[in-house]
Motif scaffolding. Structure first.
Motif, PDB file in Angstrom:
ATOM      1  N   UNK A 105      93.653  50.291 123.936  1.00  0.00           N
ATOM      2  CA  UNK A 105      92.657  49.217 123.861  1.00  0.00           C
ATOM      3  C   UNK A 105      91.243  49.732 124.140  1.00  0.00           C
ATOM      4  N   UNK A 106      91.140  50.796 124.930  1.00  0.00           N
ATOM      5  CA  UNK A 106      89.839  51.259 125.410  1.00  0.00           C
ATOM      6  C   UNK A 106      88.847  51.575 124.290  1.00  0.00           C
TER       7      UNK A 106
ATOM      8  N   UNK B 297      78.615  57.585 120.292  1.00  0.00           N
ATOM      9  CA  UNK B 297      79.647  57.234 121.274  1.00  0.00           C
ATOM     10  C   UNK B 297      80.712  56.341 120.628  1.00  0.00           C
ATOM     11  N   UNK B 298      80.276  55.355 119.838  1.00  0.00           N
ATOM     12  CA  UNK B 298      81.220  54.444 119.196  1.00  0.00           C
ATOM     13  C   UNK B 298      82.135  55.187 118.229  1.00  0.00           C
ATOM     14  N   UNK B 299      81.566  56.113 117.462  1.00  0.00           N
ATOM     15  CA  UNK B 299      82.379  56.879 116.508  1.00  0.00           C
ATOM     16  C   UNK B 299      83.315  57.845 117.222  1.00  0.00           C
TER      17      UNK B 299
ATOM     18  N   UNK C 150      89.836  59.323 108.342  1.00  0.00           N
ATOM     19  CA  UNK C 150      90.440  60.194 109.351  1.00  0.00           C
ATOM     20  C   UNK C 150      91.722  59.584 109.912  1.00  0.00           C
ATOM     21  N   UNK C 151      91.735  58.270 110.036  1.00  0.00           N
ATOM     22  CA  UNK C 151      92.941  57.592 110.516  1.00  0.00           C
ATOM     23  C   UNK C 151      94.118  57.841 109.577  1.00  0.00           C
ATOM     24  N   UNK C 152      93.875  57.671 108.279  1.00  0.00           N
ATOM     25  CA  UNK C 152      94.965  57.854 107.315  1.00  0.00           C
ATOM     26  C   UNK C 152      95.348  59.320 107.165  1.00  0.00           C
TER      27      UNK C 152
ATOM     28  N   UNK D 297      88.730  59.172 118.659  1.00  0.00           N
ATOM     29  CA  UNK D 297      89.678  59.467 119.743  1.00  0.00           C
ATOM     30  C   UNK D 297      90.904  58.573 119.634  1.00  0.00           C
ATOM     31  N   UNK D 298      90.685  57.337 119.233  1.00  0.00           N
ATOM     32  CA  UNK D 298      91.819  56.425 119.002  1.00  0.00           C
ATOM     33  C   UNK D 298      92.714  56.991 117.908  1.00  0.00           C
TER      34      UNK D 298
END
Length: 275
Positions: A129-130, A110-112, A53-55, A117-118
């Motif tokens: 950083x959050x 929650x972690x995912x 998803x980031x890429x 969200x990042x």
């Protein structure tokens, strides 16, 4: 080849490291073989979803700066195929967390959500950083929650995880600061600069190493600090201090990134071995 391109989009190195670390923490927490396998595959699938998803989100930016190492940006993998794979991996990660208990499912979700969200925009804000503090702070609890009658990890372990996450974020983006600046990404490390980010990352690692060293004694889980704990703490401290000294005395260089990541890796090993 689609499979090869998708694998290259998962950020294979971090994905495998996080998966191995989750399994190692599971072994340390006494998770049985069957649940340990589920834990490993669930975490792996979650990391695959985060990486792809980031890429996929960054594809246009990666094309703009000529990132030939990004399969989605180069067209080796279509954005549609990438998003399909990312959502399938996300669903698999959550589905595999269900048999490990409601606590593990909630923590993993929650972690995912934090990691996605990042990717979706927090990376370009002062709050970048959050998500790392949240996700890595919860990460040690994946193992303890996966054990029968699972509970959250001790506070000192979560502090070490959060410190590790902060250090990873503050240093992971350092090699890409210039490319990020060209495409409008200004997260916390970009605003602080390479030198300050390195110093803060190293200091955070020292905080995490200290938590792992003295946490069990303060919590009453260990009467004294064993020699192996002192040895790992010393190794982490030496590398972290070296990174701080270089950051303060020399211009920012890739060696700072490598030293800080080495200290972070040592902290992770310290957490598994002595946690």
């Amino acid at each position: 080849m689609l499979v090869r391109g998708l694998w290259g989009s998962t950020h294979p190195g971090p994905t495998l490291v996080v998966t191995v670390l989750a399994v190692a923490l599971g072994v340390a927490a006494g998770v049985d073989a069957g649940r340990l396998a589920l834990l490993g595959v669930a975490v792996f699938a979650g990391q695959v979803s985060v990486g792809i998803s980031n890429d996929a989100i960054d594809a246009a930016r990666d094309r703009a700066v000529g990132r030939a190492d990004k399969p989605i940006a180069t067209g080796e993998v279509s954005e549609r195929a990438a998003w399909t794979a990312a959502f399938i991996a996300l669903g698999l990660a959550l589905a595999l967390s269900v048999p490990l208990g409601a606590g593990m499912l909630a923590a993993h979700a929650v972690a995912l959500a934090s990691a996605w969200a990042y990717n979706a925009g927090l990376k370009a804000t002062p709050f970048s950083l959050v998500p790392f503090v949240v996700s890595f702070g919860l990460f040690p609890s994946f193992a303890t929650l996966s054990a029968p009658g699972g509970t959250l990890a001790p506070v000192w372990v979560s502090i070490a995880g959060a410190a590790l996450g902060a250090a990873v974020h503050l240093t992971n983006v350092l090699p890409d600061l210039e490319d990020d600046a060209r495409t409008g990404i200004r997260g916390l490390p970009h605003r602080l600069g390479a030198r300050v980010s390195t110093v803060l990352a190293a200091l955070g690692i020292l905080v995490g190493a200290t938590a792992v060293l003295v946490g069990p004694v303060i919590a009453g889980a260990a009467p004294v600090i064993p020699v192996v704990a002192w040895a790992f703490f010393a190794a982490v401290a030496v590398v972290a201090v070296a990174a701080v000294v270089l950051a303060l005395t020399r211009s920012p260089h890739r060696v700072l990134f490598r030293l800080t990541m080495l200290a972070a890796l040592l902290l992770a090993v310290q957490l598994v071995v002595t946690g």
